[in-house]
Design a protein around this motif. Structure first.
Motif, PDB file in Angstrom:
ATOM      1  N   GLU A   1     102.695  79.766  50.869  1.00 51.71           N
ATOM      2  CA  GLU A   1     104.080  79.340  50.830  1.00 51.71           C
ATOM      3  C   GLU A   1     104.283  77.637  50.726  1.00 51.71           C
TER       4      GLU A   1
ATOM      5  N   LYS B   1      97.388  82.458  53.542  1.00 50.19           N
ATOM      6  CA  LYS B   1      99.065  83.454  53.622  1.00 50.19           C
ATOM      7  C   LYS B   1     100.261  81.720  53.984  1.00 50.19           C
ATOM      8  N   LYS B   2      99.613  80.824  55.149  1.00 49.20           N
ATOM      9  CA  LYS B   2     101.077  80.274  55.298  1.00 49.20           C
ATOM     10  C   LYS B   2     100.240  78.965  53.774  1.00 49.20           C
TER      11      LYS B   2
ATOM     12  N   LYS C   1     103.532  77.031  46.674  1.00 46.94           N
ATOM     13  CA  LYS C   1     104.958  76.953  45.751  1.00 46.94           C
ATOM     14  C   LYS C   1     105.807  76.153  46.064  1.00 46.94           C
TER      15      LYS C   1
END
Length: 120
Positions: free
Chosen positions: A114, A110-111, A117
């Motif tokens: 981020e 998840k990190k 992107k």
């Protein structure tokens, strides 16, 4: 930070076998996996298709949107996470050993998504 640098964070997950970033069409942009007998680029493309199927199933059954899947296999656990904000769309795949740290894999993935992107 480059995509490669971002993916290197996933190497810290206990049981790490490989990771990559794929286009919405399933093409490998960046990444590698050291899994004997597995062609990561082909496998990642197939995982990409499974992620899309899961997203369609979630919508059709009323569960809403789905942005991550987990596939347990004989050789390891495969995670695929979608990022799509309308302008930017990519899929990140992480593979760990069966006895790897699943919770940490999900948190790190998840990190990392981020940070990736920002590269688009």
């Amino acid at each position: 930070m480059s995509i490669r640098d971002s993916l290197s964070e996933l190497e810290k997950v206990n049981g790490y076998l490989g990771a990559g970033v794929f286009t919405p069409q399933g093409e490998l942009l960046e990444g590698v996996a050291d899994i004997s007998g597995i062609h990561f680029e082909t496998a990642g493309s197939q995982v990409h298709d499974m992620l899309l199927s899961s997203q369609n199933m979630a919508k059709e059954t009323g569960f809403g949107s789905a942005n991550m899947i987990q596939i347990d296999t004989e050789l390891g656990i495969v995670f695929a996470k979608c990022f799509n904000d309308g302008a930017t769309h990519f899929h990140t795949v992480l593979v760990i050993k069966n006895d790897g740290n699943v919770a940490m894999a999900k948190l790190k993935l998840k990190k990392v998504v981020e940070t990736i992107k920002a590269e688009f």
